[in-house]
Design an enzyme around this catalytic site. Structure first.
Site, short mmCIF file in Angstrom:
data_model
loop_
_atom_site.label_atom_id
_atom_site.label_comp_id
_atom_site.label_asym_id
_atom_site.label_seq_id
_atom_site.Cartn_x
_atom_site.Cartn_y
_atom_site.Cartn_z
N LYS A 42 0.31 -10.20 1.50
CA LYS A 42 -0.01 -10.57 2.88
C LYS A 42 -1.49 -10.95 3.00
O LYS A 42 -1.89 -11.62 3.95
CB LYS A 42 0.26 -9.37 3.83
CG LYS A 42 1.66 -8.86 3.79
CD LYS A 42 1.78 -7.64 4.72
CE LYS A 42 3.20 -7.17 4.75
NZ LYS A 42 3.30 -5.77 4.31
N GLY A 43 -2.29 -10.48 2.06
CA GLY A 43 -3.74 -10.61 2.20
C GLY A 43 -4.25 -12.03 2.28
O GLY A 43 -5.29 -12.28 2.89
N GLU A 98 -5.36 -17.04 -2.58
CA GLU A 98 -5.43 -15.57 -2.68
C GLU A 98 -6.65 -15.04 -1.94
O GLU A 98 -7.69 -15.68 -1.90
CB GLU A 98 -5.58 -15.16 -4.15
CG GLU A 98 -4.31 -14.74 -4.83
CD GLU A 98 -3.80 -13.37 -4.40
OE1 GLU A 98 -4.12 -12.92 -3.28
OE2 GLU A 98 -3.07 -12.76 -5.18
N ASP A 99 -6.52 -13.83 -1.40
CA ASP A 99 -7.70 -13.21 -0.80
C ASP A 99 -8.64 -12.63 -1.86
O ASP A 99 -9.85 -12.73 -1.74
CB ASP A 99 -7.29 -12.13 0.22
CG ASP A 99 -6.35 -11.09 -0.36
OD1 ASP A 99 -5.74 -11.34 -1.42
OD2 ASP A 99 -6.22 -10.01 0.23
N ASP A 102 -8.38 -9.06 -8.57
CA ASP A 102 -8.86 -7.75 -8.96
C ASP A 102 -8.60 -7.60 -10.46
O ASP A 102 -9.38 -8.08 -11.28
CB ASP A 102 -8.07 -6.75 -8.10
CG ASP A 102 -8.63 -5.35 -8.13
OD1 ASP A 102 -9.64 -5.12 -8.79
OD2 ASP A 102 -8.04 -4.47 -7.48
N LYS A 130 -13.47 -9.92 -8.00
CA LYS A 130 -14.06 -8.65 -8.44
C LYS A 130 -13.95 -8.60 -9.96
O LYS A 130 -13.06 -7.93 -10.50
CB LYS A 130 -13.22 -7.51 -7.87
CG LYS A 130 -13.88 -6.66 -6.83
CD LYS A 130 -13.00 -5.45 -6.57
CE LYS A 130 -13.24 -4.86 -5.22
NZ LYS A 130 -12.35 -3.72 -4.94
N PHE A 151 -14.74 -0.75 -2.21
CA PHE A 151 -13.51 -0.80 -1.42
C PHE A 151 -13.74 -1.71 -0.21
O PHE A 151 -14.36 -1.29 0.76
CB PHE A 151 -13.12 0.60 -0.98
CG PHE A 151 -11.67 0.71 -0.59
CD1 PHE A 151 -11.07 -0.22 0.25
CD2 PHE A 151 -10.90 1.76 -1.07
CE1 PHE A 151 -9.75 -0.12 0.60
CE2 PHE A 151 -9.56 1.87 -0.72
CZ PHE A 151 -8.98 0.92 0.11
N ASP A 158 -6.54 -4.99 3.35
CA ASP A 158 -6.15 -3.82 4.13
C ASP A 158 -6.58 -2.49 3.54
O ASP A 158 -6.92 -2.39 2.35
CB ASP A 158 -4.62 -3.80 4.27
CG ASP A 158 -3.93 -3.40 2.96
OD1 ASP A 158 -4.22 -4.04 1.93
OD2 ASP A 158 -3.13 -2.45 2.97
C1 PRP Z 1 -3.81 -7.72 -3.45
C2 PRP Z 1 -4.35 -9.12 -3.31
C3 PRP Z 1 -3.83 -9.82 -4.51
C4 PRP Z 1 -3.72 -8.72 -5.55
C5 PRP Z 1 -4.87 -8.83 -6.49
O1 PRP Z 1 -2.53 -7.70 -2.93
O2 PRP Z 1 -3.92 -9.73 -2.12
O3 PRP Z 1 -2.56 -10.39 -4.29
O4 PRP Z 1 -3.80 -7.48 -4.85
O5 PRP Z 1 -4.83 -7.78 -7.41
P1 PRP Z 1 -4.65 -7.98 -8.98
O6 PRP Z 1 -5.62 -9.05 -9.39
O7 PRP Z 1 -5.03 -6.62 -9.50
O8 PRP Z 1 -3.24 -8.34 -9.23
P2 PRP Z 1 -1.73 -6.36 -2.60
O9 PRP Z 1 -0.80 -6.05 -3.75
O10 PRP Z 1 -2.69 -5.28 -2.18
O11 PRP Z 1 -0.82 -6.82 -1.41
P3 PRP Z 1 -1.25 -7.33 0.05
O12 PRP Z 1 -1.92 -8.67 -0.12
O13 PRP Z 1 0.05 -7.44 0.77
O14 PRP Z 1 -2.18 -6.30 0.64
#
Ligand code: PRP
Length: 178
Positions: A42-43, A98-99, A102, A130, A151, A158
């Site tokens: 959703k991000g 993507e937001d 990570d 990051k 964080f 979120d």
């Molecule tokens: C977050 C973000 C990316 C992902 C990145 O999504 O939006 O999609 O994590 O992390 P990674 O590089 O370690 O894979 P999340 O799973 O928190 O879902 P959300 O966007 O619905 O909050």
């Protein structure tokens, strides 16, 4: 919500200015390619909405939602599709929106999926990166801001499902999540 934040990392003004720049750069590369912008939910939603409005070319949009197995913080690294695209991607030029990147697991997995569906090309624009958290060798094609391993919430990101509507990128106070 301001009282929950330790510091503002990226202000509203800096977000809009950077997004405008990214949109112009990407649009130039995709003139006459009718790219399919794929928002990773959703991000990625607020970023997608602002980015696409600044791209002055013909394009289409779609959405995917994925989740990690295991708990949200330190998962097993396996990813599953919760919501898939509503159209075929064969021979399409895909841009993931993507937001944040990570560990890099989500996009590494999504590239495998869309490569197997024979997309013509796949690139990624990520608002935040990051690099300190990376476990997969993944690099986005366009990055808005590189940020430290803190964080962060707001503008799609979120904490326990909330704070996505905070309009800038902020570091959450430790007492809130500890
Ligand atoms: C977050 C973000 C990316 C992902 C990145 O999504 O939006 O999609 O994590 O992390 P990674 O590089 O370690 O894979 P999340 O799973 O928190 O879902 P959300 O966007 O619905 O909050």
């Amino acid at each position: 919500m301001d009282e929950l934040m330790e510091e503002i990392l990226v202000s509203k003004e800096d977000l809009q200015a950077r997004i405008k720049g990214l949109a112009a750069e990407i649009a130039q590369d995709y003139q006459d390619k009718n790219p399919l912008l794929v928002c990773v939910l959703k991000g990625g939603m607020p970023f997608m909405a602002d980015l696409m409005k600044e791209m002055d070319i013909l394009l289409e949009i779609d959405f995917m939602d994925v989740s990690s197995y295991g708990d949200g913080f330190e998962s097993t690294g396996e990813v599953k599709i919760v919501k898939d695209l509503s159209q075929p991607v064969k021979d399409r030029h895909i841009i993931f929106v993507e937001d944040i990147i990570d560990t890099g697991r989500t996009l590494t997995y999504l590239y495998q999926v869309l490569e197997s569906r024979q997309a013509a090309s796949i690139k990624t624009v990520a608002l935040l990166d990051k690099p300190a958290r990376r476990t997969k060798d993944f690099q986005a094609d366009w990055i808005g801001f590189e940020i430290p391993d803190k964080f962060v919430v707001g503008y799609g990101l979120d904490f326990k499902g909330q704070l996505r509507n905070y309009p800038q990128i902020a570091v959450l106070k430790e007492e809130v999540y500890s």
